[in-house]
Design an enzyme around this catalytic site. Sequence first.
Site, PDB file in Angstrom:
ATOM      1  N   LYS A  55     -14.382   8.551  -4.705  1.00 37.18           N
ATOM      2  CA  LYS A  55     -15.664   8.902  -4.080  1.00 37.18           C
ATOM      3  C   LYS A  55     -16.147  10.261  -4.566  1.00 37.18           C
ATOM      4  O   LYS A  55     -17.337  10.447  -4.863  1.00 37.18           O
ATOM      5  CB  LYS A  55     -15.509   8.890  -2.556  1.00 37.18           C
TER       6      LYS A  55
ATOM      7  N   HIS B 136       0.794  -1.226   0.000  1.00 37.29           N
ATOM      8  CA  HIS B 136       0.000   0.000   0.000  1.00 37.29           C
ATOM      9  C   HIS B 136       0.830   1.281   0.000  1.00 37.29           C
ATOM     10  O   HIS B 136       0.247   2.370   0.031  1.00 37.29           O
ATOM     11  CB  HIS B 136      -0.919   0.036   1.226  1.00 37.29           C
TER      12      HIS B 136
ATOM     13  N   LYS C 283       0.773  14.505   1.102  1.00 30.45           N
ATOM     14  CA  LYS C 283      -0.541  14.852   0.534  1.00 30.45           C
ATOM     15  C   LYS C 283      -0.642  16.342   0.216  1.00 30.45           C
ATOM     16  O   LYS C 283      -1.597  16.792  -0.419  1.00 30.45           O
ATOM     17  CB  LYS C 283      -1.655  14.412   1.483  1.00 30.45           C
TER      18      LYS C 283
ATOM     19  N   LYS D  81      -8.516  14.253   3.942  1.00 28.43           N
ATOM     20  CA  LYS D  81      -7.669  13.065   3.986  1.00 28.43           C
ATOM     21  C   LYS D  81      -6.748  13.213   5.185  1.00 28.43           C
ATOM     22  O   LYS D  81      -6.750  14.257   5.843  1.00 28.43           O
ATOM     23  CB  LYS D  81      -6.863  12.912   2.694  1.00 28.43           C
ATOM     24  N   ARG D  82      -5.961  12.183   5.495  1.00 27.97           N
ATOM     25  CA  ARG D  82      -5.026  12.328   6.601  1.00 27.97           C
ATOM     26  C   ARG D  82      -4.076  13.491   6.318  1.00 27.97           C
ATOM     27  O   ARG D  82      -3.710  13.754   5.168  1.00 27.97           O
ATOM     28  CB  ARG D  82      -4.234  11.029   6.805  1.00 27.97           C
TER      29      ARG D  82
ATOM     30  N   THR E 219      -8.514   6.527  -2.578  1.00 28.34           N
ATOM     31  CA  THR E 219      -9.885   6.108  -2.854  1.00 28.34           C
ATOM     32  C   THR E 219     -10.838   7.280  -2.636  1.00 28.34           C
ATOM     33  O   THR E 219     -11.944   7.276  -3.187  1.00 28.34           O
ATOM     34  CB  THR E 219     -10.306   4.919  -1.966  1.00 28.34           C
TER      35      THR E 219
END
Length: 772
Positions: A606, A303, A500, A494-495, A602
Amino acid sequence: LNGLFLRVYYLSLEFYMGRTLQNTMVNLALENACDEATYQLGLDMEELQDIEEDAGLGNGGLGRLAACFLDSMASLGLAAYGYGIRYEFGIFNQKIVNGWQVEEADDWLRYGNPWEKARPEYMRPVHFYGRVEHTPEGVKWVDTQVVLALPYDTPVPGYRNNVVNTMRLWSAKAPCDFNLKDFNVGGYIQAVLDRNLAENISRVLYPNDNFFEGKELRLKQEYFVVAATLQDIVRRFKSSKFGSTEVVRVDLSTLPDKVAIQLNDTHPAMAIPELMRILLDTEHQTWEKAWDIVTRTCAYTNHTVLPEALERWPIDLFQNLLPRHLEIIFEINRRHLERIANLYPGDHDRLRRMSLVEEGDQKKINMAHLCIVGSHAVNGVARIHSDIIKATLFKDFYEVDPHKFQNKTNGITPRRWLVMCNPGLAEVIAERIGEDYIRDLDQLKNLLEFVDDDSLIRDIAKIKQENKLKFSAYLEEHYKVKINPNSMFDVQVKRIHEYKRQLLNCLHIITLYNRIKKEPNKNWTPRTIMIGGKAAPGYHTAKLIIRLITAIGDIVNHDEVVGDRLKVIFLENYKVTLAEKIIPASDLSEQISTAGTEASGTGNMKFMLNGALTIGTMDGANVEMAEEAGEENLFIFGMRVDDVDAMDKSGYDAMEYYNRIPELKQAMDQIAGGYFSPDQHDLFKDIVNMLLHHDRFKVFADYEAYIKCQDKVSALYKNPKEWTKMVIHNIAGCGKFSSDRTISQYAREIWGMEPTPNFCIYLWLFHKKNKC
């Protein structure tokens, strides 16, 4: 028929399930009946749903993916079980106090959990510590400490197909026996209190996402779930007949024909040496036979490529906690390196790189290497990610065993992430193409026939606006902030992590703010920028990023010149239930990680399914989203993976961008000079220093392209019809990103079984085969 009667065991340390009530009603086609029944009783179904606690037994994408996979495995009629830990405390509740993240315990079991059923009849012992004895009769692991694993079962219903699978979560319990000699010397009370130490194993979820924390308790958790699960697997395999719980002497050589074990990242990697221990020490198989069984049974999903996320356990810790397993891992490594030495004689550097044991000041076990060597299949979770691990992270292993490596692009369940959370949009789609798309998301491509249909454009725009109004009311009630529902809802949830790049989003906010201040009379596209997510409690930079976002919001939101043309909101305590509210209301989805760092994502899927347009880099599943919807229907910007690799070789100089781009320099100077922290001018000095001098994720390198791309977003948003047509292209391109497709590929290409959505056929075949 063999594939029909194979059982899949999905092992994961995280299952981020969220709430269960509404999802169950949707899958059982009971939503309307339950709404009517509660109405007749004078109750409100939404109020009842709000009482339910989120089952937050995961950090982010990995845990939520596991939850989506359970839904798809049931909906496809696979005989599948999810196995994990029943954490007493899930992912922490996040409070924002004076702009800072504060963590509170998530006591989600305070009032019990109506969806679970304890199964004490299947309680299993799990051993730790002790020593190893080699005797003529075989190897024995003795003088161990025992912890009991008590299973709790949660039903996982498929979508309207009469299938209900099981998620089994283990809870740690201390054994009932006491050491009486302790009591005789007055240690009774302490002996009883020490029982709690054993039960700490299932007490709390480690709140780290994409970060490895090498604590003894974490290794205990990983072995605990694996040891209990494998005993359960062997018990079920050995059952003498259908429905029996009696264990008989059965040859385990056919185990791979009936059992598939999927390791969700390296967290359950101990399944490999534990299954070897069972086969060698309990079943008395030869090493060669045992190893063949293990490798044909286990498969591994990777992952992440981030080095700080890869598990490497110190040998000293292993020796103390799991001495027999360390012996087995050493023997696996010896035989593995012997094979590599035969293939590449004299290549000592390759042996070092491929060893399961990493040398250094402290010897460590590389768990990813163990998973690759001990599995028959290794997969990444997006095409670009799978290519990267073959070319870089696991290059040596790919050269030796290319047949092992596969790609399985992630997906999401359309039941929760469309039908349940966005029923208005689901209905509008069904009116055009029928309801079968919920089982076969590929049918969404039929929407392309209506891309110029004014009525569909109008309906989709109307649903989006209704969702925005509803979420605006929610924000006003819970955040005491009034926003403009006609503004663009620009969302990044998101985290919180450097890769990110929430910081890139912050720089855009500041740039936009400065532009509005400079030209307040210009016709600006109004935006409400929302950022949400949790930072790991020990991750200083991530917590400082949250503080920066809230600080920028404090200045921007109270500036009368800006007004409602720009609002900045940090969404507190982002979790599954909040995602179900914000995603259907979003216009723009921010997926802006540095190319080559996000394995898949993911959340991006969405948003796409719910009618938000994506601004993003060519990273993770964004690449395939652009292919499916057409790159012209996404806002793609910035460096590609090859550009990042080239920059790594030539060197990244943040100061060059800082000195060359006036708007970037102005934004950084404002952060550094205390413009957004007037009471503490040097509050963000660590962020400034990181961005200017040691930014691994190259925020400045993508700044110019990002700002220009955001200008295109603003321009298109002023043309609602063209914006909505682009939305339709995106929804129509979502078929690939169903977890049903992902799980079908796992089933056929890794587990060797065929999805059987029609459970009646499956049951008939099963009864015919077993004559019962």
